[in-house]
Design a protein around this motif. Structure first.
Motif, short mmCIF file in Angstrom:
data_model
loop_
_atom_site.label_atom_id
_atom_site.label_comp_id
_atom_site.label_asym_id
_atom_site.label_seq_id
_atom_site.Cartn_x
_atom_site.Cartn_y
_atom_site.Cartn_z
N VAL A 62 0.88 -1.17 0.00
CA VAL A 62 0.00 0.00 0.00
C VAL A 62 0.91 1.21 0.00
N ALA A 63 0.74 2.11 -0.96
CA ALA A 63 1.63 3.27 -1.09
C ALA A 63 0.84 4.55 -0.86
N VAL A 64 1.34 5.39 0.04
CA VAL A 64 0.75 6.70 0.32
C VAL A 64 1.82 7.74 0.06
N GLN A 65 1.54 8.68 -0.83
CA GLN A 65 2.50 9.73 -1.15
C GLN A 65 2.02 11.06 -0.59
N VAL A 114 13.29 5.69 6.89
CA VAL A 114 13.27 5.02 8.19
C VAL A 114 12.20 3.94 8.19
N ALA A 115 12.39 2.93 9.03
CA ALA A 115 11.40 1.88 9.25
C ALA A 115 10.91 1.97 10.68
N GLY A 116 9.61 1.79 10.89
CA GLY A 116 9.05 1.87 12.23
C GLY A 116 7.66 1.29 12.28
N VAL A 117 7.08 1.32 13.47
CA VAL A 117 5.75 0.76 13.70
C VAL A 117 4.71 1.88 13.61
N LEU A 118 3.72 1.73 12.73
CA LEU A 118 2.68 2.74 12.60
C LEU A 118 1.89 2.85 13.89
N THR A 119 1.80 4.07 14.43
CA THR A 119 1.10 4.32 15.69
C THR A 119 0.23 5.54 15.53
N LEU A 120 -1.05 5.42 15.82
CA LEU A 120 -1.99 6.53 15.67
C LEU A 120 -1.97 7.41 16.91
N TRP A 121 -1.76 8.71 16.71
CA TRP A 121 -1.72 9.67 17.81
C TRP A 121 -3.14 10.10 18.14
N ARG A 122 -3.48 10.03 19.43
CA ARG A 122 -4.79 10.50 19.89
C ARG A 122 -4.55 11.55 20.96
N ALA A 123 -4.89 12.79 20.64
CA ALA A 123 -4.67 13.89 21.59
C ALA A 123 -5.72 13.91 22.69
N LEU A 124 -6.90 13.27 22.44
CA LEU A 124 -7.98 13.27 23.41
C LEU A 124 -8.27 11.86 23.87
N GLY A 125 -8.72 11.72 25.10
CA GLY A 125 -9.12 10.43 25.61
C GLY A 125 -10.46 10.01 25.04
N SER A 126 -10.92 8.82 25.38
CA SER A 126 -12.19 8.30 24.87
C SER A 126 -13.38 9.11 25.36
N ASP A 127 -13.24 9.78 26.52
CA ASP A 127 -14.32 10.59 27.06
C ASP A 127 -14.22 12.04 26.63
N ALA A 140 6.32 -0.29 8.74
CA ALA A 140 6.23 0.42 7.47
C ALA A 140 7.55 1.12 7.17
N LEU A 141 7.69 1.53 5.92
CA LEU A 141 8.89 2.24 5.47
C LEU A 141 8.49 3.65 5.06
N LEU A 142 9.15 4.64 5.65
CA LEU A 142 8.81 6.04 5.41
C LEU A 142 10.02 6.80 4.89
N SER A 143 9.81 7.60 3.86
CA SER A 143 10.85 8.48 3.33
C SER A 143 10.29 9.90 3.25
N LEU A 148 8.71 12.73 -4.24
CA LEU A 148 7.84 13.13 -3.16
C LEU A 148 8.00 12.17 -1.98
N PRO A 149 7.68 12.62 -0.77
CA PRO A 149 7.74 11.70 0.38
C PRO A 149 6.71 10.59 0.23
N GLU A 150 7.02 9.43 0.81
CA GLU A 150 6.11 8.30 0.66
C GLU A 150 6.16 7.38 1.87
N LEU A 151 5.02 6.70 2.08
CA LEU A 151 4.89 5.67 3.10
C LEU A 151 4.53 4.38 2.39
N LEU A 152 5.28 3.30 2.66
CA LEU A 152 5.05 2.00 2.04
C LEU A 152 4.75 0.98 3.13
N ILE A 153 3.63 0.26 2.96
CA ILE A 153 3.23 -0.78 3.91
C ILE A 153 3.10 -2.08 3.13
N SER A 154 3.93 -3.05 3.44
CA SER A 154 3.91 -4.32 2.71
C SER A 154 2.63 -5.09 2.98
N LEU A 155 2.13 -5.76 1.95
CA LEU A 155 0.93 -6.57 2.04
C LEU A 155 1.29 -8.04 2.17
#
Length: 347
Positions: free
Chosen positions: A123-126, A135-148, A250-253, A263-270
């Motif tokens: 999956v490619a996102v540009q 760089v290679a790393g683990v995709l982590t979603l940032w949540r600025a607010l709690g569930s409440d 994922a791999l990010l440049s 252009l910068p890109e994010l690649l996630i292997s399937l």
């Protein structure tokens, strides 16, 4: 063509990328051979340890082993929980410095400098703007607010590629850097915050004929912006897509070069099962009703939406110019009329 891959998001595409951590690495040694199949967390390059700690203005260049750590085993999609420390990258043993593949696929070549070229179905996102080496790393979603709805401080695992739905700030960049994050994906950022963090002139960075070499002098945090400069939010469809793959390696440049059309890109292997389930789409660049587009000029520059209809004849636009135009339904629900020359097809 605005994007080298045709669209800003490709659900399934085969790419060949050289795995290279950036900079001058005289001691780089490939640990794999052509024809070998590798996993995203598998070390593929061994590096000679370099002395770090030089100053970048008033911002110290941190000695982070994030890009050279052994990455965790990949969990099935959807099983990762933000803040789960088990997905953080493990700190390598003293003297060990290896570069993980970041991609699942087949090694097709080893370059003269010791880089490893990997062919992978991804999956490619540009993005539209970025900075920083691969760089290679683990995709982590940032949540600025709690569930409440209350504000909460979210722990960031070291070695993560952080996904921020909204605009970046200078303080959030510093927080990510101090937390050991290797990459960050966000919608947008104000120019003063980006240049203040990079300690570099953005125009000089993207127009330099030797852009790859300049990445080594930036703070050790790779940045990709999906919308560019300003305060635009990330499109809901893109955020939903990235959420499906959080917890995955994922791999990010962040390399952005006007001269080289990069252009910068994010690649996630399937996986094989995911590749069979996802549709195989070839990019169509013509502007037709139903096409996903990005506005690249005027008052709505950077917004994304869908073409509702095309005008057969030239229309007089609010600027007074007559041009072929279209009605576009923006992500926010607003319908605008804009010139076809101001639209890029992104999906």
């Amino acid at each position: 063509m605005a994007y080298p891959l045709g669209w800003s998001v490709r659900l399934q595409v085969v790419v060949r990328r050289e795995r290279w951590p950036g900079g001058s690495r005289a001691g780089a040694v490939a640990l794999v051979y052509p024809g070998q199949v590798v996993e995203p967390d598998q070390p593929v390059i061994r590096l000679k340890r370099e002395e770090r700690g030089e100053e970048l203005g008033d911002l110290p260049r941190l000695s982070l082993p994030a890009v050279t750590r052994k990455l965790p085993a990949i969990r099935p999609t959807g099983t990762h929980l933000p803040g789960d420390t088990q997905t953080a990258l493990a700190v390598p043993a003293l003297g060990e410095e290896t570069v993980p593949a970041g991609l699942r696929g087949r090694v097709v070549d080893v370059t003269a400098r010791g880089g490893v070229v990997i062919e992978s179905r991804v999956v490619a996102v540009q993005g539209v703007l970025g900075a920083g080496p691969q760089v290679a790393g683990v995709l982590t979603l940032w949540r600025a607010l709690g569930s409440d709805g209350s504000r909460s401080v979210q722990p960031i695992p070291p070695g993560a590629i952080l996904v921020v739905p909204g605009p970046l700030s200078f303080l959030l960049l510093r927080h990510a850097l101090n937390s050991g994050v290797v990459g960050i994906i966000a919608s947008s950022i104000f120019l003063r915050d980006l240049e203040g963090f990079l300690h570099a002139d953005l125009l000089e960075l993207v127009n330099s004929p030797n852009g790859e070499a300049l990445q080594a002098h930036l703070p050790p945090l790779t940045i990709m912006l999906t919308e560019g400069l300003g305060s635009l939010a990330m499109p809901a469809r893109l955020l939903q897509l990235l959420s499906c793959y959080q917890g995955r390696v994922a791999l990010l440049s962040g390399l952005t070069s006007v001269r080289q059309h990069v252009l910068p890109e994010l690649l996630i292997s399937l996986t094989s099962a995911e590749a069979e389930a996802l549709p195989r789409q070839e990019p169509h660049l013509e502007l037709v009703p139903g096409a996903r587009v990005r506005v690249r000029g005027g008052d709505y520059c950077g917004r994304t939406g869908e073409i509702l209809s095309l005008f057969r004849h030239r229309q007089r636009l609010p600027s007074g110019v007559q041009a072929y135009a279209a009605h576009v339904l923006l992500e926010e629900g607003q319908v605008i009329m804009t010139a076809l020359a101001c639209l890029d097809r992104i999906g």
